[in-house]
Scaffold this motif. Structure first.
Motif, PDB file in Angstrom:
ATOM      1  N   ASP A 274       0.831  -1.197   0.000  1.00  0.00           N
ATOM      2  CA  ASP A 274       0.000   0.000   0.000  1.00  0.00           C
ATOM      3  C   ASP A 274       0.871   1.254   0.000  1.00  0.00           C
ATOM      4  N   LYS A 275       1.378   1.578  -1.171  1.00  0.00           N
ATOM      5  CA  LYS A 275       2.178   2.790  -1.328  1.00  0.00           C
ATOM      6  C   LYS A 275       1.377   3.799  -2.138  1.00  0.00           C
ATOM      7  N   ARG A 276       1.316   4.999  -1.678  1.00  0.00           N
ATOM      8  CA  ARG A 276       0.520   6.012  -2.368  1.00  0.00           C
ATOM      9  C   ARG A 276       1.333   6.668  -3.476  1.00  0.00           C
ATOM     10  N   GLU A 277       1.558   5.839  -4.478  1.00  0.00           N
ATOM     11  CA  GLU A 277       2.333   6.252  -5.654  1.00  0.00           C
ATOM     12  C   GLU A 277       1.865   5.396  -6.824  1.00  0.00           C
ATOM     13  N   PRO A 278       2.130   5.799  -8.053  1.00  0.00           N
ATOM     14  CA  PRO A 278       1.717   4.999  -9.204  1.00  0.00           C
ATOM     15  C   PRO A 278       2.250   3.566  -9.116  1.00  0.00           C
ATOM     16  N   GLY A 279       1.371   2.604  -9.205  1.00  0.00           N
ATOM     17  CA  GLY A 279       1.769   1.201  -9.139  1.00  0.00           C
ATOM     18  C   GLY A 279       2.017   0.694  -7.728  1.00  0.00           C
ATOM     19  N   GLY A 280       1.679   1.465  -6.716  1.00  0.00           N
ATOM     20  CA  GLY A 280       1.952   1.050  -5.340  1.00  0.00           C
ATOM     21  C   GLY A 280       0.869   0.174  -4.756  1.00  0.00           C
ATOM     22  N   TYR A 281       0.385  -0.792  -5.525  1.00  0.00           N
ATOM     23  CA  TYR A 281      -0.714  -1.673  -5.136  1.00  0.00           C
ATOM     24  C   TYR A 281      -0.547  -2.971  -5.918  1.00  0.00           C
ATOM     25  N   VAL A 282      -1.321  -3.971  -5.556  1.00  0.00           N
ATOM     26  CA  VAL A 282      -1.249  -5.270  -6.234  1.00  0.00           C
ATOM     27  C   VAL A 282      -2.458  -5.429  -7.154  1.00  0.00           C
ATOM     28  N   THR A 283      -2.220  -5.993  -8.327  1.00  0.00           N
ATOM     29  CA  THR A 283      -3.276  -6.290  -9.285  1.00  0.00           C
ATOM     30  C   THR A 283      -3.346  -7.807  -9.482  1.00  0.00           C
ATOM     31  N   PRO A 284      -4.398  -8.311 -10.117  1.00  0.00           N
ATOM     32  CA  PRO A 284      -4.536  -9.763 -10.249  1.00  0.00           C
ATOM     33  C   PRO A 284      -3.353 -10.463 -10.891  1.00  0.00           C
ATOM     34  N   ILE A 285      -2.693  -9.813 -11.827  1.00  0.00           N
ATOM     35  CA  ILE A 285      -1.603 -10.501 -12.520  1.00  0.00           C
ATOM     36  C   ILE A 285      -0.424 -10.791 -11.596  1.00  0.00           C
ATOM     37  N   GLU A 286      -0.208  -9.925 -10.582  1.00  0.00           N
ATOM     38  CA  GLU A 286       0.857 -10.199  -9.612  1.00  0.00           C
ATOM     39  C   GLU A 286       0.426 -11.247  -8.586  1.00  0.00           C
ATOM     40  N   ALA A 287      -0.878 -11.345  -8.330  1.00  0.00           N
ATOM     41  CA  ALA A 287      -1.363 -12.297  -7.329  1.00  0.00           C
ATOM     42  C   ALA A 287      -1.435 -13.722  -7.870  1.00  0.00           C
ATOM     43  N   ALA A 288      -1.486 -13.875  -9.197  1.00  0.00           N
ATOM     44  CA  ALA A 288      -1.610 -15.209  -9.794  1.00  0.00           C
ATOM     45  C   ALA A 288      -0.429 -16.090  -9.401  1.00  0.00           C
ATOM     46  N   GLY A 289      -0.745 -17.271  -8.903  1.00  0.00           N
ATOM     47  CA  GLY A 289       0.282 -18.212  -8.472  1.00  0.00           C
ATOM     48  C   GLY A 289       0.753 -18.006  -7.053  1.00  0.00           C
ATOM     49  N   GLU A 290       0.215 -17.014  -6.364  1.00  0.00           N
ATOM     50  CA  GLU A 290       0.630 -16.710  -4.992  1.00  0.00           C
ATOM     51  C   GLU A 290      -0.448 -17.157  -4.000  1.00  0.00           C
ATOM     52  N   ASP A 291      -0.013 -17.426  -2.763  1.00  0.00           N
ATOM     53  CA  ASP A 291      -0.938 -17.904  -1.734  1.00  0.00           C
ATOM     54  C   ASP A 291      -1.629 -16.781  -0.972  1.00  0.00           C
ATOM     55  N   ALA A 292      -1.016 -15.624  -0.911  1.00  0.00           N
ATOM     56  CA  ALA A 292      -1.497 -14.555  -0.038  1.00  0.00           C
ATOM     57  C   ALA A 292      -2.764 -13.887  -0.577  1.00  0.00           C
ATOM     58  N   THR A 293      -3.491 -13.282   0.351  1.00  0.00           N
ATOM     59  CA  THR A 293      -4.516 -12.308   0.011  1.00  0.00           C
ATOM     60  C   THR A 293      -3.882 -10.930   0.161  1.00  0.00           C
ATOM     61  N   TYR A 294      -3.815 -10.186  -0.920  1.00  0.00           N
ATOM     62  CA  TYR A 294      -3.135  -8.890  -0.924  1.00  0.00           C
ATOM     63  C   TYR A 294      -4.136  -7.765  -0.660  1.00  0.00           C
ATOM     64  N   SER A 296      -4.464  -3.506  -0.553  1.00  0.00           N
ATOM     65  CA  SER A 296      -3.865  -2.237  -0.959  1.00  0.00           C
ATOM     66  C   SER A 296      -4.913  -1.125  -0.798  1.00  0.00           C
ATOM     67  N   ARG A 297      -4.472   0.113  -1.017  1.00  0.00           N
ATOM     68  CA  ARG A 297      -5.340   1.294  -1.066  1.00  0.00           C
ATOM     69  C   ARG A 297      -6.228   1.432   0.173  1.00  0.00           C
ATOM     70  N   ILE A 298      -5.640   1.214   1.347  1.00  0.00           N
ATOM     71  CA  ILE A 298      -6.366   1.355   2.604  1.00  0.00           C
ATOM     72  C   ILE A 298      -6.486   2.843   2.927  1.00  0.00           C
ATOM     73  N   ARG A 299      -7.723   3.307   3.117  1.00  0.00           N
ATOM     74  CA  ARG A 299      -7.915   4.734   3.355  1.00  0.00           C
ATOM     75  C   ARG A 299      -9.259   4.986   4.039  1.00  0.00           C
ATOM     76  N   GLN A 300      -9.333   6.104   4.762  1.00  0.00           N
ATOM     77  CA  GLN A 300     -10.581   6.465   5.428  1.00  0.00           C
ATOM     78  C   GLN A 300     -11.654   6.766   4.394  1.00  0.00           C
ATOM     79  N   ASP A 301     -12.894   6.461   4.750  1.00  0.00           N
ATOM     80  CA  ASP A 301     -14.046   6.864   3.956  1.00  0.00           C
ATOM     81  C   ASP A 301     -14.742   7.988   4.716  1.00  0.00           C
ATOM     82  N   PRO A 302     -14.581   9.241   4.298  1.00  0.00           N
ATOM     83  CA  PRO A 302     -15.160  10.361   5.041  1.00  0.00           C
ATOM     84  C   PRO A 302     -16.669  10.514   4.840  1.00  0.00           C
TER      85      PRO A 302
END
Length: 340
Positions: A274-294, A296-302
């Motif tokens: 969770d980096k607040r920069e371009p590409g600072g998150y995980v997309t499905p293509i990076e998660a493919a073949g991995e065990d983790a639940t990723y 990203s983009r954690i933020r307050q909802d005002p």
């Protein structure tokens, strides 16, 4: 001393992944048998460095086997799961058939491991829907801290969730877009899936929700807490592997985004990117073949009191199906079927 394990539906996407993960995780199996329907009899499948020939599930004697991992769909499960259970083999079922049965535990090991004890009532354990599995892994530790009141989730689900036919349709339609005269009409999906998004997964219900959306509601309540209000919109997207979810959560108590991030970093099965920069998150293509639940983009909802937004991605063939089933088998072995 290890377990005797059966994989039913071994020639399908999920069944093959189950065999891969059994080998990867070095599950303590003395014997692994691959079962399939008669039309796939003798098909070879890989299990680590071994090759197994599938046996016919019809008439198979489950006596003496400890665990059967089922990836054969609801109708076949309706026929064969009671047979396996009656012969003393614990069934871990990936279909939706038993998920809503109050006598069958619905298990995500990182979330509700204590529910495993309920398997003794029917000798069957249910695996959740793929979209539910990854969501509850991310939500449970936050619920423990601040109590979730309401969840609004929109999913972006890959075609592998519809099996090999879904993957083939995306592939063939994509190729056909570039070759005049070779266009492929929809057959597995309701509309063209290539370069498109389809706001329907499974059949429509009288409420206007689809069955997939209903599953997420009911399963989240059964796995985490029946008091949680859930509403879902499930969308099929032209991605081969990996489901993504946009999740809006409203809590009873205030939860700061930084604390939520810290909680999730320490939670089993979760990786925070969770980096607040371009590409600072995980997309499905990076998660493919991995065990983790990723997450990203954690933020307050005002827009609401005590609200958070997050983005959740996971490999639906692994955590959404095969991996979760193997983790359930490991939990079952450690807690209930100890050997040696």
């Amino acid at each position: 001393m290890g377990y005797r394990v059966v994989v039913a539906g071994a020639t399908g996407n999920v069944g093959r992944e189950m065999l891969n993960i059994l080998a990867e995780r070095q599950f303590p199996a003395d014997e692994v048998v691959a079962l399939a329907s008669r039309r796939s009899l003798g098909t070879e499948v890989s299990y680590g460095d071994k090759t197994l020939k599938t046996k016919d599930i019809d008439g198979f004697d489950f006596t003496g086997y400890d665990i059967a991992l089922f990836a054969i769909g609801s109708e076949a499960t309706r026929k064969y799961a009671p047979i396996a259970a009656s012969q003393g083999c614990v069934v871990i079922d990936n279909s939706s058939l038993y998920r809503y049965d109050p006598e069958v535990p619905l298990i995500v090991p990182e979330v509700n491991p204590d529910a495993i004890e309920g398997y003794r009532q029917k000798m069957i354990i249910a695996n959740p829907n793929c979209s539910t599995a990854q969501m509850v892994v991310a939500l449970k530790p936050l619920h423990d801290r601040a109590r979730i009141k309401r969840v609004v989730v929109s999913t972006y689900q890959s075609v592998s969730g519809a099996g090999k036919d879904g993957m083939d349709e995306l592939w063939n339609q994509t190729k056909g877009m570039y070759v005049p005269g070779q266009e492929v009409e929809p057959s597995k999906f309701q509309r063209q899936i290539a370069f498109n998004a389809i706001p329907q997964i499974d059949a429509f219900m009288d409420s206007g929700d689809t069955k997939e959306e209903w599953k997420m509601v009911v399963e989240t309540k059964k796995i985490i807490d029946p008091s949680i209000k859930v509403t879902a919109t499930c969308v099929r997207v032209p991605v081969f592997v990996g489901h993504a979810e946009s999740i809006n959560v409203e809590f009873e108590d205030f939860l700061d985004e930084d604390e939520a991030r810290d909680i999730l970093r320490e939670s089993p099965g979760v990786l925070v990117v969770d980096k607040r920069e371009p590409g600072g998150y995980v997309t499905p293509i990076e998660a493919a073949g991995e065990d983790a639940t990723y997450v990203s983009r954690i933020r307050q909802d005002p827009s609401v009191e005590n609200g958070l937004n997050l983005w959740c991605v996971s490999d639906n063939l692994r955590k959404g199906a095969a991996l979760n089933a193997i983790q359930v088998a490991e939990l079952l072995g450690n807690r209930c079927l100890k050997k040696g």
